[in-house]
Write an enzyme that holds these catalytic residues in place. Structure first.
Site, PDB file in Angstrom:
ATOM      1  N   GLU A 267       0.837  -1.193   0.000  1.00 14.62           N
ATOM      2  CA  GLU A 267       0.000   0.000   0.000  1.00 14.62           C
ATOM      3  C   GLU A 267       0.874   1.246   0.000  1.00 14.62           C
ATOM      4  O   GLU A 267       1.543   1.558   0.996  1.00 14.62           O
ATOM      5  CB  GLU A 267      -0.915  -0.005   1.228  1.00 14.62           C
ATOM      6  N   LYS A 399      -9.409 -14.376  16.124  1.00 13.12           N
ATOM      7  CA  LYS A 399      -9.600 -13.979  14.720  1.00 13.12           C
ATOM      8  C   LYS A 399     -11.028 -13.579  14.383  1.00 13.12           C
ATOM      9  O   LYS A 399     -11.477 -13.776  13.267  1.00 13.12           O
ATOM     10  CB  LYS A 399      -9.096 -15.082  13.782  1.00 13.12           C
ATOM     11  N   ASP A 475       0.804 -13.884  13.034  1.00 16.50           N
ATOM     12  CA  ASP A 475      -0.339 -14.445  12.311  1.00 16.50           C
ATOM     13  C   ASP A 475      -1.191 -13.275  11.806  1.00 16.50           C
ATOM     14  O   ASP A 475      -1.865 -12.611  12.597  1.00 16.50           O
ATOM     15  CB  ASP A 475      -1.145 -15.345  13.264  1.00 16.50           C
ATOM     16  N   HIS A 573      -1.413  11.133  -1.978  1.00 19.19           N
ATOM     17  CA  HIS A 573      -1.557   9.935  -2.801  1.00 19.19           C
ATOM     18  C   HIS A 573      -1.135  10.202  -4.226  1.00 19.19           C
ATOM     19  O   HIS A 573      -0.518   9.363  -4.863  1.00 19.19           O
ATOM     20  CB  HIS A 573      -2.999   9.434  -2.770  1.00 19.19           C
TER      21      HIS A 573
END
Ligand code: ADP
Length: 588
Positions: A267, A399, A475, A573
């Site tokens: 990103e 999760k 993770d 950006h």
């Protein structure tokens, strides 16, 4: 059959070694594309010059002859030899020039069919596996395995694929195994155990996969990875690995230490933005963190015949008199596992027992699961009517976004704070304290409340958490609850400076086990000074890593909030070549 046809038809049935890996062949027309003009015997500019001269000369000659015939009243159709030759030359050059002016058009038609590897002339069997893989590879993709690959050469009008730079060469024996995997007689998952060579197993599986699916894996590297290191630990049935760039934000000045924070991300702006936040923190004297809790959780679900029996077990487990006994049984699972609490909740005749324990430098899911299993086995003695439904009953909660983690915490609960000087807010963050405080109140607090957010009272904590997690072998699925964060901003020192904090109750990290032991992830942990187990004080590496995650989130929050406050988001950006379409992704 000419030699060119022979050589290529052979390739379609029995590809040479470098083609077998599905990499060498695909590495074509990176630099030079074939054109229709390549078929000319002379360079294009010379051929053009010859035909231009010829065309205008014969036109001049024929016109002169025509004028003379009119003057002499000679019939036009009576031709001598030179006139016949001139007419042929005129027609030939005219056709050439017609082709010349339309050559781009002609090439645009020819280009797809001139594609080296998808050419029908090149491949006899239109249904062959090689063909379909190669056709797909007519895309301009980078070479696999991360090597630069030479373009194909034309030797004696034959297109010769360059030698593959990928050293893996599959032998005849490998070819037999590939065929047997493709046929289904050898299960792909047995390759590692059968061959005893993880790299070879991955190469064979990869090639079989390409043939079965008729899809190319070019671009997914095979070379440069230690496949032994993931066996039985990180990933099954590997066929390669995905490359993610790692950027560095920092130095992050946190608790008196400077950290260069590795962030694995694709990103744009994310690392640059976090880096700017780090600069603001550094210029303001650094951030400070406090660790409130350190305990991994696991909550099995058990069922009884009645709610009364379920409640009896709840009271038993929550009775302080029983804790010592239960914890002794639990702690047998590992010398690093220390049971802290058991909190139970009842749903009808079902009981959910949320065990919390410290796990040293491991994130701890394996460790705690073993401890919980020990306790369940023990409980069967006194509660033989207990039916264990699942070792994880989602009250853990792993999760999934869940209030229990937000309120009770899971893994490490950390608060990180900093006072950013008004001057720094102005010069580095290009905004002002009042604008930041107002935006924080309306976006991160009120806006998230209106949205019914669960732990999402922040601008983009998950961006930083995900990038640091991937870089350091955590993770990434635990990003769900690890990114729970409330960002607070307040004007202090008579409104001159900004007090900013992030409170993150469930950062689940470890520095041993899982993906942390892989070479690149381990290097990133090493960069942070928290690699592996801490020998002096078990768990302090993992705790330090949790504070670094929170510190990095603090930097990321500061920078993005400032960009939003200053209306800089779109401009920043554009500077990093992001399309306006993607802007919303970063601002979250
Ligand atoms: P997790 O429980 O996070 O899934 P693993 O079970 O894969 O992690 O890794 C933990 C292993 O590492 C255990 O076998 C444990 O005994 C060992 N270990 C070695 N040193 C430490 C340490 N300082 N803290 C925690 N575990 C450690």
């Amino acid at each position: 059959m000419d030699s060119r046809r022979r050589s290529t038809s052979k390739a379609s049935t029995a590809p040479p070694p470098h083609m077998k890996m599905g990499v060498g062949l695909h590495q074509h027309h990176n630099d030079k594309e074939l054109k229709a003009s390549d078929a000319l015997p002379l360079p294009l500019y010379l051929t053009n010059a010859v035909f231009f001269t010829l065309f205008f000369s014969v036109v001049y000659f024929l016109l002169t002859r025509w004028r003379e015939k009119i003057r002499n009243s000679t019939p036009l159709h009576v031709l001598n030899l030179s006139e016949i030759v001139a007419i042929f030359a005129f027609v030939a050059s005219f056709i050439y020039l017609l082709g010349f002016f339309g050559i781009d058009f002609v090439q645009s038609i020819l280009r797809p069919s001139a594609d080296l590897w998808a050419n029908e002339d090149e491949i006899d069997d239109a249904q062959s596996t090689d063909e379909s893989i190669l056709k797909e590879d007519s895309r301009k993709v980078p070479c696999g395995a991360g090597f630069d690959c030479p373009p194909p050469q034309i030797v004696n009008k034959e297109i010769v694929s360059p030698p593959s730079l990928v050293p893996t060469v599959l032998s005849e024996e490998d070819e037999e195994i590939i065929k047997s995997v493709v046929k289904g007689s050898t299960p792909s998952y047995t390759l590692e155990s059968k061959l005893g060579d993880c790299k070879r197993a991955a190469a064979i599986r990869r090639e079989a996969l390409q043939r079965i699916t008729r899809k190319s894996l070019t671009g997914l590297p095979l070379e440069g990875f230690d496949y032994e290191s993931i066996l039985g630990q990180c990933c099954e049935m590997p066929v390669g690995y995905v490359q993610i760039p790692v950027g560095i934000a920092g130095p992050l000045l946190l608790d008196g230490m400077e950290y260069s924070v590795p962030m694995a991300t694709t990103e744009g702006c994310l690392v640059a933005s976090t880096n700017r936040g780090c600069k603001a923190i550094h210029l303001s004297g650094g951030a400070a963190s406090v660790l409130l809790k350190d305990g991994m959780t696991r909550a099995p679900v058990v069922r009884f015949a009645s709610a009364q029996r379920a409640a009896q077990l709840k009271f038993f487990l929550e009775d302080p008199n029983n804790f010592e006994n239960v914890s002794m049984i639990f702690n047998k699972s590992s010398r690093f596992a220390k049971l802290q609490t058991i909190k139970c909740t009842v749903a009808g005749k079902n009981l959910y027992m949320r065990f919390t324990c410290s796990t040293g430098d491991a994130m701890g899911m394996n460790m705690i699961s073993k401890g919980v299993q020990n306790v369940l086995d023990y409980l069967q003695n006194d509660f033989s009517d207990m039916d264990v439904i699942g070792i994880s009953g989602n009250f853990c909660s792993d999760k999934k976004a869940a209030a229990v983690n937000w309120i009770e915490g899971r893994g490490k609960s950390v608060v990180c704070e900093c006072v950013i000087k008004g001057e720094v807010v102005k010069k580095v963050l290009k905004t002002n304290v009042a604008a930041l405080v107002e935006l924080n109140m309306l976006k991160n607090l009120t806006g998230s409340a209106m949205a019914g957010a669960l732990g999402g009272f922040n601008a983009h904590a998950s961006n930083i958490v995900a990038a640091v997690y991937i870089a350091t072998g955590q993770d990434p699925a635990q990003n769900v609850e690890s990114s729970h964060c409330i960002t607070m901003m307040e004007a202090v020192n008579d409104g001159q400076d900004l007090h900013v904090s992030v409170t993150m109750p469930s950062i689940e990290v470890g520095t041993v086990g899982g993906g942390t032991q892989l070479a690149s992830q381990s290097a990133c942990l090493n960069l942070l000074g928290v690699k592996g187990a801490n020998r002096e004080s078990a768990g302090s590496n993992a705790r330090q890593l949790a504070t670094i995650v929170a510190g990095s989130v603090l930097a990321g929050e500061l920078s993005l909030m400032s960009a939003l406050a200053a209306g800089q988001l779109v401009r920043s950006h554009m500077k990093y070549n992001r399309s306006s379409k993607d802007v919303s992704k970063v601002s979250s």
